[in-house]
Design a protein around this motif. Structure first.
Motif, PDB file in Angstrom:
ATOM      1  N   HIS A   1      46.723   1.530  54.217  1.00  0.00           N
ATOM      2  CA  HIS A   1      46.063   0.444  54.175  1.00  0.00           C
ATOM      3  C   HIS A   1      46.181  -0.607  52.866  1.00  0.00           C
ATOM      4  O   HIS A   1      45.302  -1.340  52.388  1.00  0.00           O
ATOM      5  CB  HIS A   1      44.478   1.125  54.035  1.00  0.00           C
ATOM      6  N   SER A   2      47.312  -0.602  52.250  1.00  0.00           N
ATOM      7  CA  SER A   2      47.691  -1.367  51.154  1.00  0.00           C
ATOM      8  C   SER A   2      49.222  -1.764  51.091  1.00  0.00           C
ATOM      9  O   SER A   2      50.155  -0.809  51.561  1.00  0.00           O
ATOM     10  CB  SER A   2      47.243  -0.414  49.999  1.00  0.00           C
ATOM     11  N   PRO A   3      49.687  -2.822  50.752  1.00  0.00           N
ATOM     12  CA  PRO A   3      51.178  -2.972  50.417  1.00  0.00           C
ATOM     13  C   PRO A   3      51.525  -2.116  49.430  1.00  0.00           C
ATOM     14  O   PRO A   3      52.767  -2.227  49.002  1.00  0.00           O
ATOM     15  CB  PRO A   3      51.125  -4.309  50.392  1.00  0.00           C
ATOM     16  N   TYR A   4      50.706  -1.365  48.571  1.00  0.00           N
ATOM     17  CA  TYR A   4      51.268  -0.764  47.337  1.00  0.00           C
ATOM     18  C   TYR A   4      51.434   0.605  47.347  1.00  0.00           C
ATOM     19  O   TYR A   4      50.996   1.193  48.291  1.00  0.00           O
ATOM     20  CB  TYR A   4      50.197  -0.966  46.163  1.00  0.00           C
ATOM     21  N   TRP A   5      52.468   1.229  46.830  1.00  0.00           N
ATOM     22  CA  TRP A   5      52.687   2.658  46.804  1.00  0.00           C
ATOM     23  C   TRP A   5      52.323   3.087  45.438  1.00  0.00           C
ATOM     24  O   TRP A   5      52.721   2.436  44.573  1.00  0.00           O
ATOM     25  CB  TRP A   5      54.146   2.753  47.024  1.00  0.00           C
ATOM     26  N   THR A   6      51.510   4.344  45.238  1.00  0.00           N
ATOM     27  CA  THR A   6      51.376   4.806  44.060  1.00  0.00           C
ATOM     28  C   THR A   6      51.573   6.081  43.865  1.00  0.00           C
ATOM     29  O   THR A   6      51.979   7.092  44.803  1.00  0.00           O
ATOM     30  CB  THR A   6      49.542   4.967  44.291  1.00  0.00           C
ATOM     31  N   ILE A   7      51.542   6.289  42.519  1.00  0.00           N
ATOM     32  CA  ILE A   7      51.623   7.835  42.014  1.00  0.00           C
ATOM     33  C   ILE A   7      50.203   8.124  40.953  1.00  0.00           C
ATOM     34  O   ILE A   7      49.634   7.211  40.102  1.00  0.00           O
ATOM     35  CB  ILE A   7      52.651   8.168  40.827  1.00  0.00           C
ATOM     36  N   ASN A   8      49.447   9.249  41.572  1.00  0.00           N
ATOM     37  CA  ASN A   8      48.278   9.439  41.180  1.00  0.00           C
ATOM     38  C   ASN A   8      47.146   8.281  41.245  1.00  0.00           C
ATOM     39  O   ASN A   8      46.408   7.999  40.124  1.00  0.00           O
ATOM     40  CB  ASN A   8      48.127  10.046  39.842  1.00  0.00           C
ATOM     41  N   GLY A   9      47.399   7.298  42.439  1.00  0.00           N
ATOM     42  CA  GLY A   9      46.578   6.216  42.530  1.00  0.00           C
ATOM     43  C   GLY A   9      46.806   5.104  41.878  1.00  0.00           C
ATOM     44  O   GLY A   9      46.070   4.064  41.989  1.00  0.00           O
ATOM     45  N   ARG A  10      47.748   5.234  41.039  1.00  0.00           N
ATOM     46  CA  ARG A  10      48.195   3.959  40.218  1.00  0.00           C
ATOM     47  C   ARG A  10      49.373   3.192  40.433  1.00  0.00           C
ATOM     48  O   ARG A  10      50.309   3.929  40.991  1.00  0.00           O
ATOM     49  CB  ARG A  10      48.023   4.395  38.742  1.00  0.00           C
ATOM     50  N   VAL A  11      49.403   1.934  40.298  1.00  0.00           N
ATOM     51  CA  VAL A  11      50.700   1.009  40.651  1.00  0.00           C
ATOM     52  C   VAL A  11      51.000   0.538  39.360  1.00  0.00           C
ATOM     53  O   VAL A  11      50.532  -0.099  38.568  1.00  0.00           O
ATOM     54  CB  VAL A  11      49.993  -0.267  41.504  1.00  0.00           C
ATOM     55  N   TYR A  12      52.568   0.719  39.146  1.00  0.00           N
ATOM     56  CA  TYR A  12      53.242   0.340  38.087  1.00  0.00           C
ATOM     57  C   TYR A  12      53.211  -1.180  37.953  1.00  0.00           C
ATOM     58  O   TYR A  12      53.210  -1.884  38.912  1.00  0.00           O
ATOM     59  CB  TYR A  12      54.655   0.851  38.398  1.00  0.00           C
ATOM     60  N   PRO A  13      53.033  -1.599  36.574  1.00  0.00           N
ATOM     61  CA  PRO A  13      53.162  -0.998  35.452  1.00  0.00           C
ATOM     62  C   PRO A  13      51.747  -0.623  34.804  1.00  0.00           C
ATOM     63  O   PRO A  13      51.653  -0.130  33.682  1.00  0.00           O
ATOM     64  CB  PRO A  13      53.630  -2.198  34.542  1.00  0.00           C
ATOM     65  N   ASN A  14      50.520  -0.543  35.839  1.00  0.00           N
ATOM     66  CA  ASN A  14      49.262  -0.038  35.403  1.00  0.00           C
ATOM     67  C   ASN A  14      49.490   1.516  35.583  1.00  0.00           C
ATOM     68  O   ASN A  14      48.599   1.856  36.339  1.00  0.00           O
ATOM     69  CB  ASN A  14      48.216  -0.797  35.970  1.00  0.00           C
TER      70      ASN A  14
END
Ligand SMILES: [Cu+2]
Length: 474
Positions: free
Chosen positions: A369-382
């Motif tokens: 549901h998002s264009p982002y891919w995450t590790i532990n719900g976070r998007v690099y650089p955050n």
């Protein structure tokens, strides 16, 4: 003594580049003077017209005007020095994928160096070790998908191996429509824009959608324009398979032959015979086969339904008829090499005996549901920082909660694939591991290379869309 050293350096540097070498060679970033022969390479990153053998010419981003970039081939223990000149309209870097080198040379913009601006230069220098099959590529945004990659081969200092002939094969994914691989990839997710402000993502308009690849080339050529790999009956052939693709995992088989895996990600393994081999993005497999079945054969990938752009590599025996090569069949009782079948050959110098100093859990997600891919719900650089101490034995436990496989890559270190069914000192040593959809995977590494290291999914479109963080030494 000074004369001896000067003479030594003179021969060691070799032909091509004349340098004023002071008594001690000290690279600005390295704490130690370089020892042993230095091998120099000049790379200019620039746009250039290329052709994959079929389809129209198009403008790719290249090292020295070609795709893939020139092969770097050195001996273990030599020093690699690359003069990079950036003639691109964007800043750039080079990353030496898989090599545990000094942090400042690792080529990750904003992590290990400031990216090299257009018109500027940078000198990379590092020790070539260990021996094995590696690759180099740009680590800036989508540049890898535009052609900025090449093979890096480190030959063993002593034992050259037991084969008669070797080939290096870069397995590349391209977009053929719209005149090539670059312009066609510029599709952005309609969801991206609204999320930009909230996530603080650097790429204006959000991350790009993964393109639909329709051309699978080998060393810059599409079948049938690929030169057949010529073999002679009785020879032992070594293939260095490298996957620099941006988003394609290949499942391969050579018709008429079994393959013996001898190295993964540069590291030796107990020889494993297999019919089918799966190679993820960023992975390398060295395989060998005995040329004992004369004819004209194909080494092909299973996916993509056999269309025009399918990955196909012709293997031709000397004296065979150059008619239609025979494709492999993927049905029937086939041996399929999996990670669990691999046994490392390098002993662990300090086996853990179950003792782990630090453990991290990494949930891989996104894409629905998002264009982002995450590790532990976070998007690099955050993103998280995985903080380790020098000497720590570190575990990373992945769980892939998404519908896509993620080839996870850790910079600066080799890790072992944790496999409770076998003794720890036979755990296979790698730098990239596919974590399949709805599956877990656990790795272990020793924190023995200080610095700030990038850790990310090697699907380029997942990486740029946030699936990355850092391993940092306290
Ligand atoms: Cu991924």
């Amino acid at each position: 003594m000074a004369i001896t050293r000067r003479q030594f350096l003179k021969t060691a540097i070799g032909a091509g580049v004349a340098l004023q070498v002071p008594g001690v060679l000290l690279h600005p970033f390295s704490a130690r003077p370089a020892t042993g022969p230095i091998r120099e390479f000049r790379f200019s990153a620039s746009r250039a017209k290329v052709n994959l053998g079929r389809g129209p010419d198009f403008v790719a981003w290249t090292y020295n005007g070609r795709v893939p970039g020139p092969e770097i081939r050195v001996k273990e223990g030599e020093t690699i020095r690359v003069f990079l000149k950036n003639l691109l309209p964007q800043e750039t870097t080079i990353h030496w994928h898989g090599l545990p080198i000094v942090n400042a040379m690792d080529g990750v913009p904003g992590v290990t160096q400031a990216a090299v601006p257009p018109g500027e230069s940078f000198v990379y220098e590092f020790k070539a070790r260990p021996a094995g099959t590696f690759l180099y590529h740009s680590h800036v945004e989508y540049q890898l998908d535009q052609g900025l990659y090449g093979p890096l081969i480190i030959e063993p200092a002593h034992d050259p191996g037991n084969f008669d002939r070797e080939y290096t094969l870069m397995l590349e994914d391209w977009v053929m429509k719209d005149g090539g691989g670059v312009a066609a990839t510029r599709r952005r997710s309609p969801m991206g824009r609204g999320m930009m402000g909230r996530r603080g993502f650097a790429n204006k308009g959000g991350p790009l959608l993964e393109p639909v690849y329709d051309g699978f080339a080998v060393n810059g050529k599409l079948y049938p324009e690929i030169e057949p790999l010529m073999v002679k009956t009785g020879e032992r052939i070594k293939l260095r398979l490298i996957n620099p693709s941006s988003s394609t995992i290949y499942t391969l088989r050579l018709a008429g032959h079994a393959l013996t895996i001898t190295h993964v990600d540069g590291n030796p393994v107990k020889p494993l015979r297999t019919d089918v081999l799966r190679i993820g993005i960023g992975e390398r497999y060295d395989v060998e086969f005995k040329a004992d079945n004369p004819g004209y054969w194909l080494l092909s990938a299973m996916e993509r339904g056999g269309g025009e752009g399918q990955l196909r590599i012709p293997v031709r025996y000397k004296g065979s008829q150059p008619t239609e090569p025979v494709p492999p069949v993927f049905r029937g009782p086939l041996r399929f090499a999996s990670y669990a079948d691999l046994r490392g050959k390098l002993p662990d110098e300090s086996p853990s005996m179950g003792k782990v100093d630090r453990a991290f859990r990494q949930i891989l997600s996104g894409g629905m549901h998002s264009p982002y891919w995450t590790i532990n719900g976070r998007v690099y650089p955050n993103a998280e920082r995985l903080v380790v101490k020098e000497g720590d034995r570190v575990r990373i436990k992945y769980w892939n909660r998404s519908m896509m496989p993620h080839p996870m890559h850790l910079h600066g270190h080799f890790f072992r694939l944790v496999n409770p069914a076998i003794p720890p000192d036979t755990w296979v040593l790698k730098d990239t591991v596919i974590v399949d959809s709805m599956q877990g995977m656990e790795i272990e590494f020793v924190a023995d290379n200080r610095g700030k290291w990038f850790h990310h999914c090697h699907n380029l479109y997942h990486m740029v869309a946030g699936m990355a963080n850092t391993v940092v030494y306290a």
